[in-house]
Design an enzyme around this catalytic site. Structure first.
Site, PDB file in Angstrom:
ATOM      1  N   CYS A 225       0.826  -1.223   0.000  1.00 31.57           N
ATOM      2  CA  CYS A 225       0.000   0.000   0.000  1.00 31.57           C
ATOM      3  C   CYS A 225       0.850   1.259   0.000  1.00 31.57           C
ATOM      4  O   CYS A 225       0.326   2.364  -0.152  1.00 31.57           O
ATOM      5  CB  CYS A 225      -0.924  -0.003   1.204  1.00 31.57           C
ATOM      6  SG  CYS A 225      -1.638  -1.616   1.542  1.00 31.57           S
TER       7      CYS A 225
ATOM      8  N   HIS B 233      -9.135   3.479  -1.642  1.00 30.63           N
ATOM      9  CA  HIS B 233      -7.767   2.993  -1.445  1.00 30.63           C
ATOM     10  C   HIS B 233      -7.339   2.061  -2.575  1.00 30.63           C
ATOM     11  O   HIS B 233      -7.236   0.855  -2.387  1.00 30.63           O
ATOM     12  CB  HIS B 233      -7.681   2.299  -0.077  1.00 30.63           C
ATOM     13  CG  HIS B 233      -6.314   1.841   0.308  1.00 30.63           C
ATOM     14  ND1 HIS B 233      -5.158   2.420  -0.172  1.00 30.63           N
ATOM     15  CD2 HIS B 233      -5.911   0.849   1.162  1.00 30.63           C
ATOM     16  CE1 HIS B 233      -4.105   1.792   0.351  1.00 30.63           C
ATOM     17  NE2 HIS B 233      -4.537   0.833   1.154  1.00 30.63           N
TER      18      HIS B 233
END
Ligand SMILES: [Zn+2]
Lengths: 388, 165
Positions: free
Chosen positions: A86, A335
């Site tokens: 991420c 996200h």
């Protein structure tokens, strides 16, 4: 290292787009970045590019960089895929800043992209776990949310934090996302909704988790010396830091904070020569609500075990002393893993230039981004300021 | 589709999965699990084998909702729904992440995460003040089926709550 600036920034809409491949999503971000410039951008001035992506779904694990660069008309320049889960976007930006800072290149693209929605439920659950420690962590039956949940249980236990404070992060970020036309979720939620949602990984429920999203983001990084060839109001990179930690939660001494993020923040503030109290606006990695609370402490906005108290007084809400995640954060903006670290920089770029629309933090001079990979195996922190 | 651990790679860790075989650092005495090539405490590179007792306490935990289980645990989610995963601190020092068996997931979620009368809501549902959080409870290792891949059932350690000594 010589001074470096961001001169253009843009992002695609974040959400679920079955009609767009990573190429179209990437092009949308690249075009949005170009539109932030006063004039036209000649793609041939870009000398190198770094593309952050984990490659969720696996449909373009190899060489997404060249694929995407040529799709948007870049020259036959060096393009590299950057992967750090991420934090792939944050590390792509780091690579671009270092490449320009070193003097090797003057104009470099840092971008990120992820397409996560059109995977089957089973595939999605597989891909969400690929950034953990496979041999021991994952084989306990632990999910990505589960790892943060183990942190949350201990944090709530150690500091006597009621669940309500985790839910307040979700309520705040959804209220911000409602002001962001590019956010995945553009609706407010109530505290009752946030607290009453179905369990995902206790104590984290559905509203404690960021969504999986399709999306891309791009920024143009140049030497400060040449920045005004592109824009009259460049955003200067004042400081940056990056750190790493044991990947698995059972190898870490403390599980109520992320050492990688602490290291990144300390380095970034030392380089910028300012302190956490100088920051006017921040975009932090709220993949789960507990992560935003730990981020307050890892960055230095609050002392250890005190981060949750900032929520009570609304200090990190728009209109508060220091708004955090005005974009809606990962929770509401969305996200798309590889795009996230770049999209955070896009929001700060707009905030510092007074172009953030309804979610503008008035008079913001110093902004910060905090991007975490996986459950804290890697992190980057950047500090930005308007170049007066 | 699941996290791919081939049979040979799994076999390589049988001593850990079945017997909790760790190591003791010859430099500083730290007990480590799973085995490493560098001691995180002192940076040393020399170790001797050390067997772990399997006794410890729950340091933290979560209850994984069946619907979100990783694909390789689909069978378990289908069979029992939610399950408990704990971070266990062994009495020799190392922490181990593993499933906690024999605990009702609902009860685990209902007990407060901390004892503090100043707050009405301390993580569990109201009226559960008498219930004890899993955090701090003593556990011991047991061998159970973990999951199945390539037609081979993979056994390994899980932990079960035991009474206070
Ligand atoms: Zn040692």
């Amino acid at each position: 290292m010589r001074d470096v600036a961001i001169v253009a920034a843009g992002q695609s809409e974040f959400g679920e787009f079955p009609q767009k491949s990573i190429k179209e999503i990437f092009a949308e971000a690249f075009d949005d970045m170009k539109s932030s410039l006063a004039g036209a951008l000649d793609p041939s001035v870009i000398e190198a590019a770094y593309v952050g992506t984990l490659g969720v779904g696996g449909f373009q694990l190899g060489q997404p960089g060249p694929l995407l660069a040529k799709h948007v008309g870049l020259g036959n320049i060096p393009v590299t895929r950057v992967e750090n889960a991420c934090a792939s976007g944050g590390f792509a930006l780091l690579s671009a800043v270092l490449a320009v800072g070193s003097g090797q290149y003057d104009v470099v693209l840092a971008a990120g992209v992820e397409k996560m929605r059109d995977t089957s439920a089973m595939q999605g659950r597989y891909w969400l776990g690929v950034s953990g420690d496979t041999e021991y962590e994952r084989l306990a039956g632990l999910t990505f949310a589960g790892i943060y949940a183990v942190m949350a249980s201990r944090y709530m236990h150690d500091y006597h934090v009621p669940k309500k404070y985790l839910s307040m992060v979700a309520v705040k970020n959804h209220s911000h996302g409602a002001l962001n036309p590019k956010a995945h979720f553009q609706r407010k939620i109530t505290l009752e909704q946030a607290m009453g949602a179905a369990n995902v990984a206790y104590p984290l429920n559905l509203f404690d988790c960021s969504p999986t999203s399709d999306g891309a983001a791009a920024v143009l990084v140049t030497s400060l010396e040449r920045a005004r060839e592109f824009t009259p109001s460049p955003v200067k990179v004042l400081g940056f830091g990056a750190g790493t930690d044991y990947l698995a939660i059972h190898e870490r001494r403390s599980i109520t904070g992320l050492e990688a993020a602490r290291i990144a923040a300390t380095k970034a503030f030392a380089m910028a020569g300012i302190s956490p109290s100088d920051i006017d606006v921040a975009e932090v990695h709220d993949c789960f609500t507990i992560a935003e609370i730990m981020a307050y402490e890892d960055i230095g906005f609050a002392g250890r075990g005190e981060g949750w108290k900032l929520l009570e007084a609304g200090e990190t809400t728009l209109g508060g002393r220091m708004p955090v995640n005005p974009s809606g954060g990962l929770k509401a903006k969305g996200h798309p893993l590889g795009a996230t670290g770049i999209a955070q920089a896009v929001e700060i770029f707009n905030q510092l230039r007074g172009k953030a629309g309804k979610r503008q933090v008035a008079g913001a001079r110093f902004g910060l981004t905090h991007n975490v990979g996986g459950s804290g195996g890697a992190a980057t922190v950047f500090i930005f300021g308007i170049d007066a | 589709m699941g996290a791919y651990i081939s049979v040979p790679v799994w076999e390589r860790t049988i001593a850990q999965r079945y017997g909790l075989k760790g190591q003791r650092c010859l430099g500083c005495g730290a007990v480590l699990f799973p085995p490493k090539v560098v001691c995180p405490e002192c940076g040393g590179h020399s170790f001797e084998a050390a067997s772990l007792s399997g006794r410890g306490r729950i340091y933290s935990f979560t209850v994984i909702a069946g619907g979100g289980a990783p694909p390789e645990f689909e069978w378990q989610a289908n069979a029992v729904g939610s399950y408990v995963v704990g971070l266990v601190e062994l009495e020799e020092g190392p922490r181990i992440i593993a499933q906690i068996v024999g605990v009702d997931p609902r009860a685990a979620m209902a007990a407060p995460l901390f004892e503090d009368s100043a707050f009405e809501d301390s993580g569990g549902s109201s009226g559960d003040k008498g219930k004890r959080s899993l955090i701090g409870l003593p556990v011991k290792a047991v061998i159970r089926k973990v999951y199945e891949q390539e037609g081979v059932i993979r056994y390994g350690y899980k932990f079960k709550v035991v009474s206070e000594v």
